[in-house]
Design a protein around this motif. Structure first.
Motif, PDB file in Angstrom:
ATOM      1  N   SER A 115       0.809  -1.206   0.000  1.00 16.22           N
ATOM      2  CA  SER A 115       0.000   0.000   0.000  1.00 16.22           C
ATOM      3  C   SER A 115       0.850   1.268   0.000  1.00 16.22           C
ATOM      4  N   ARG A 116       2.102   1.180   0.441  1.00 14.45           N
ATOM      5  CA  ARG A 116       2.982   2.349   0.433  1.00 14.45           C
ATOM      6  C   ARG A 116       3.262   2.840  -0.976  1.00 14.45           C
ATOM      7  N   LYS A 117       3.084   1.944  -1.957  1.00 16.27           N
ATOM      8  CA  LYS A 117       3.427   2.327  -3.328  1.00 16.27           C
ATOM      9  C   LYS A 117       2.231   2.920  -4.076  1.00 16.27           C
ATOM     10  N   LEU A 118       1.079   2.957  -3.426  1.00 13.21           N
ATOM     11  CA  LEU A 118      -0.076   3.537  -4.093  1.00 13.21           C
ATOM     12  C   LEU A 118       0.127   5.044  -4.269  1.00 13.21           C
ATOM     13  N   ILE A 119      -0.378   5.552  -5.372  1.00 13.91           N
ATOM     14  CA  ILE A 119      -0.326   7.005  -5.580  1.00 13.91           C
ATOM     15  C   ILE A 119      -1.694   7.587  -5.230  1.00 13.91           C
TER      16      ILE A 119
END
Ligand code: 5CU
Length: 348
Positions: A3-7
């Protein structure tokens, strides 16, 4: 963590069909007018500012339709948008109508978000919203509280625009509309002066008044998100009473300032506030990580569209490039600004 890579885009607007049909009926600002272009094609123009050059701006489905928002997100790999009604909100309505309209628009926005798609393979929606407070003269406290209760009870409304609900745990988005007086200039510079300068300066003044009024002392858990990276506040905060520096670090700022040097500077100023608490004032490059935690990617969609529909939007490309190029931000800091910080702030 995946989820950290979601924009996540925290600065994304719409005018709902309900508001657009009201604008079409109006003869005073804000209004939508129909006219013929030089090539004979009919077009609609949105006029929301006094003396707006070019008779307002062309307005079409990108301002209104959910599918257009989703297409824009897909084109730019934006996973989630936190959508807010665009200015001038309900400022033009008498209190009773503004209150009724706010309740209806908030219901519309909840439906817009809740019936939209999920981020693939997750239970997270792609669309969340900021509800709208009818902050007009003569509005009663009870009307405001009823609206705050409605927004809090709406699962997909994660904040509200322009107001200070101290109990609801909502994020408050502070966004300008009025600028700082008539600032069009003598030459035709389009929207440059009032929007590029006037809008952020209005936010500077609003945030300063919040700080000076002591609101952040009385309600320390208030989470305020300032549009356009807080305008000139990071640059000017040391000219205010010096403890303004301390309060700056309690704010969240979007990353809509189009430049990596500006973002680096803003993260220094936010980090300095943190240092202030520990009694040390000197900010080192490594402190930019601390500052970055309060900065969140945004696009300003659907304002400033490209000339051709095949092009990418500069507001996305340039703001993402700015994040990528901040000197001293680690990859984790950049991922945080692009999405992770918003996931935490809005508890998605
Ligand atoms: O830059 C912006 O955010 C905007 C906005 O929100 N509304 C507007 O009329 N122009 C620019």
């Amino acid at each position: 963590m995946a989820s950290r890579k979601l924009i996540v885009d925290v600065h994304s607007h719409l005018y709902s069909p309900r508001l657009v049909s009201l604008f079409r009926k109006r003869t005073n600002l804000p209004k939508i007018i129909s006219r013929f272009r030089d090539d004979g094609q009919k077009e609609e123009r949105l006029v929301i500012l006094d003396d707006e050059p070019g008779g307002g701006r062309p307005v079409g489905p990108i301002y209104i339709e959910r599918d257009e928002k989703l297409k824009f997100m897909k084109k730019h790999d934006i996973d989630i948008s936190i959508v807010s009604t665009a200015n001038p909100w309900l400022d033009f309505l008498p209190a009773k109508e503004a209150h009724e309209m706010a309740l209806q628009l908030n219901d519309d926005l909840e439906e817009y978000c809740s019936t939209g798609p999920n981020v693939p393979n997750t239970s997270i929606r792609q669309l969340y919203g900021f509800g709208l407070l009818p902050l007009v003269p003569e509005i009663t406290t009870e009307s405001l509280l009823e609206t705050v209760r409605q927004i809090s009870a709406s699962a997909h409304l994660k904040g509200l625009s322009n107001g200070y609900p101290r109990t609801a745990g909502l994020v408050v988005f502070i966004h300008p509309h009025y600028g700082v007086g008539k600032a069009w200039g003598e030459k035709d510079n389009g929207h440059v002066l009032p929007l590029a300068l006037g809008f952020p300066f209005e936010t500077t003044v609003a945030a300063t008044r919040i700080i000076l009024s002591g609101v952040l002392d009385r309600f320390p858990s208030l989470r305020l998100l300032l549009a356009h990276s807080g305008g000139a506040l990071p640059q000017l905060s040391s000219r205010l009473k010096h403890d303004a520096r301390f309060y700056l670090g309690k704010l969240y700022l979007d990353a809509v300032c189009y430049g990596s040097e500006e973002l680096g500077f803003v993260s220094d100023v936010l980090a300095r506030s943190n240092r202030y608490e520990t009694g040390s004032k000197n900010v080192a490059l490594g402190d930019r990580t601390t500052g970055s935690k309060r900065i969140l990617f945004g696009t300003d969609h659907p304002f400033f569209p490209p000339l051709s529909s095949s092009e990418k939007w500069k507001s996305v490309v340039e703001n993402l490039e700015a994040i990528e190029n901040v000197h001293g931000w680690t990859e984790a800091d950049k991922e945080g600004v692009k999405g992770g910080n918003a996931i935490s702030l809005f508890n998605l």
